[in-house]
Design a protein around this motif. Structure first.
Motif, PDB file in Angstrom:
ATOM      1  N   GLY A  33      16.531   0.305  -6.707  1.00 27.97           N
ATOM      2  CA  GLY A  33      15.948   1.629  -6.804  1.00 27.97           C
ATOM      3  C   GLY A  33      16.832   2.653  -7.488  1.00 27.97           C
ATOM      4  O   GLY A  33      16.514   3.846  -7.488  1.00 27.97           O
ATOM      5  N   SER A  34      17.933   2.223  -8.098  1.00 21.19           N
ATOM      6  CA  SER A  34      18.860   3.166  -8.737  1.00 21.19           C
ATOM      7  C   SER A  34      18.463   3.519 -10.165  1.00 21.19           C
ATOM      8  O   SER A  34      19.028   4.447 -10.753  1.00 21.19           O
ATOM      9  N   GLY A  35      17.512   2.773 -10.755  1.00 20.47           N
ATOM     10  CA  GLY A  35      17.045   3.087 -12.096  1.00 20.47           C
ATOM     11  C   GLY A  35      17.455   2.100 -13.169  1.00 20.47           C
ATOM     12  O   GLY A  35      17.398   2.410 -14.360  1.00 20.47           O
ATOM     13  N   ASP A 105       7.550 -11.590 -10.336  1.00 25.69           N
ATOM     14  CA  ASP A 105       6.508 -10.564 -10.287  1.00 25.69           C
ATOM     15  C   ASP A 105       6.661  -9.772  -8.983  1.00 25.69           C
ATOM     16  O   ASP A 105       6.446 -10.300  -7.893  1.00 25.69           O
ATOM     17  N   HIS A 106       7.038  -8.497  -9.103  1.00 21.03           N
ATOM     18  CA  HIS A 106       7.286  -7.691  -7.909  1.00 21.03           C
ATOM     19  C   HIS A 106       6.001  -7.360  -7.156  1.00 21.03           C
ATOM     20  O   HIS A 106       6.054  -6.995  -5.981  1.00 21.03           O
ATOM     21  N   TRP A 107       4.880  -7.452  -7.806  1.00 23.90           N
ATOM     22  CA  TRP A 107       3.608  -7.153  -7.132  1.00 23.90           C
ATOM     23  C   TRP A 107       3.187  -8.314  -6.228  1.00 23.90           C
ATOM     24  O   TRP A 107       2.778  -8.117  -5.092  1.00 23.90           O
ATOM     25  N   THR A 108       3.296  -9.535  -6.742  1.00 21.80           N
ATOM     26  CA  THR A 108       2.895 -10.714  -5.963  1.00 21.80           C
ATOM     27  C   THR A 108       4.049 -11.335  -5.196  1.00 21.80           C
ATOM     28  O   THR A 108       3.834 -12.088  -4.240  1.00 21.80           O
ATOM     29  N   GLY A 109       5.290 -11.053  -5.627  1.00 24.04           N
ATOM     30  CA  GLY A 109       6.446 -11.662  -4.988  1.00 24.04           C
ATOM     31  C   GLY A 109       6.652 -13.111  -5.360  1.00 24.04           C
ATOM     32  O   GLY A 109       7.347 -13.851  -4.660  1.00 24.04           O
ATOM     33  N   ILE A 158      11.192   4.180  -2.029  1.00 26.86           N
ATOM     34  CA  ILE A 158       9.974   4.204  -1.217  1.00 26.86           C
ATOM     35  C   ILE A 158       8.753   4.376  -2.113  1.00 26.86           C
ATOM     36  O   ILE A 158       7.739   3.682  -1.965  1.00 26.86           O
ATOM     37  N   HIS A 159       8.852   5.299  -3.077  1.00 27.44           N
ATOM     38  CA  HIS A 159       7.725   5.524  -3.995  1.00 27.44           C
ATOM     39  C   HIS A 159       7.460   4.279  -4.831  1.00 27.44           C
ATOM     40  O   HIS A 159       6.316   3.843  -4.978  1.00 27.44           O
ATOM     41  N   ARG A 160       8.524   3.699  -5.400  1.00 26.58           N
ATOM     42  CA  ARG A 160       8.357   2.536  -6.272  1.00 26.58           C
ATOM     43  C   ARG A 160       7.766   1.350  -5.525  1.00 26.58           C
ATOM     44  O   ARG A 160       6.809   0.721  -5.983  1.00 26.58           O
ATOM     45  N   ASP A 161       8.327   1.039  -4.364  1.00 27.00           N
ATOM     46  CA  ASP A 161       7.906  -0.166  -3.652  1.00 27.00           C
ATOM     47  C   ASP A 161       6.500  -0.036  -3.050  1.00 27.00           C
ATOM     48  O   ASP A 161       5.751  -1.009  -3.010  1.00 27.00           O
ATOM     49  N   THR A 162       6.148   1.162  -2.579  1.00 24.39           N
ATOM     50  CA  THR A 162       4.836   1.321  -1.948  1.00 24.39           C
ATOM     51  C   THR A 162       3.727   1.583  -2.955  1.00 24.39           C
ATOM     52  O   THR A 162       2.608   1.083  -2.800  1.00 24.39           O
ATOM     53  N   ARG A 165       4.655  -1.395  -6.397  1.00 20.98           N
ATOM     54  CA  ARG A 165       4.849  -2.813  -6.103  1.00 20.98           C
ATOM     55  C   ARG A 165       4.022  -3.304  -4.914  1.00 20.98           C
ATOM     56  O   ARG A 165       4.145  -4.457  -4.503  1.00 20.98           O
ATOM     57  N   GLY A 166       3.201  -2.437  -4.335  1.00 27.26           N
ATOM     58  CA  GLY A 166       2.257  -2.856  -3.317  1.00 27.26           C
ATOM     59  C   GLY A 166       2.840  -3.242  -1.977  1.00 27.26           C
ATOM     60  O   GLY A 166       2.177  -3.905  -1.171  1.00 27.26           O
TER      61      GLY A 166
END
Length: 242
Positions: A33-35, A105-109, A158-162, A165-166
């Motif tokens: 999450g650091s960019g 794939d960060h959405w499906t893992g 928190i914003h990125r993952d929720t 990335r679902g």
């Protein structure tokens, strides 16, 4: 961008470098999450996909998200990642070769089937362990560490993952809690090996709500001794004016 502009003004003018035709190697390390991905994508946008490519350390996770191993270790633990393959692919891209790797794939893992990644003029290796070992570190022309303010990083993650990335808010908060020790042990030491450390910080205290909307930011940069500080200062000033 600063480092690549340095390369354009200095290294690229070197006759030996032009003859060797070796790709410029850029490493980007930092906490989750650091960019890292944002910076890598920005560099590719500047130079174009025909000239730059990114090798993401996330693609070298050993397990899909659903595997039980994640109950006993975090992604920040080197043992959870195939760093041998990561380093080997960096070496091959540096040598101008095409590599075969899977994509996480960060959405499906899940990890995809193997896909090809060709070498380019600019090779970016971004990840939690981009220059974790001495062998990795020696492969790069420029190493950047992103040391984002912890409260700011927490909000972005928190914003990125929720949202992007679902993931559930509960799992994201649990990950933030359990990963701190591994960050201090495995990721943070890379800051001492970096040529440039970028620290993104809020100009004022963050609101109690945790919302980052409208928060003004400032960027601090620390350079390793031996770099051309005068050139770096001039480039920074030029970027800020732009």
């Amino acid at each position: 961008i600063i480092g690549l502009r340095m390369w354009r003004e200095s290294i690229s003018q070197n006759a030996f470098f032009r003859v060797s035709q070796r790709p410029f190697m850029l490493a980007i390390a930092g906490d989750s999450g650091s960019g890292k991905d944002t910076l890598a994508e920005a560099v590719i946008d500047v130079f174009g996909g025909h000239s730059a490519t990114n090798l993401s350390g996330d693609d070298y996770h050993r397990y899909d998200r659903q595997k039980p191993m994640w109950q006993v270790m975090t992604h920040l633990n080197p043992a959870a990642n195939n760093l041998e393959a990561f380093t080997s692919d960096i070496e091959n891209l540096r040598a101008g070769k095409t590599v075969s790797k899977r994509h996480y794939d960060h959405w499906t893992g899940k990890l995809s089937r193997p896909e090809k990644l060709a070498s380019r003029d600019f090779i970016i290796a971004s990840g939690l362990h981009a220059f974790f070992s001495a062998k990795q570190s020696a492969l790069f022309d420029l190493k950047v560490f992103l040391a984002i303010d912890e409260d700011l990083r927490r909000g972005y993650k928190i914003h990125r993952d929720t949202v992007l990335r679902g993931k559930s808010l509960k799992s994201t908060l649990e990950a933030l809690q359990t990963r701190r020790a591994d960050f201090d042990k495995f990721v943070a030491p890379q800051e001492g090996q970096a040529d440039i450390v970028f620290a993104l910080q809020p100009e004022q205290d963050l609101p109690e709500s945790g919302s980052l909307e409208g928060v003004k930011l400032k960027l601090k940069a620390k350079f390793a001794s031996g770099n051309n500080d005068e050139l770096l200062a001039r480039l920074l000033t030029g970027l800020l004016i732009c």
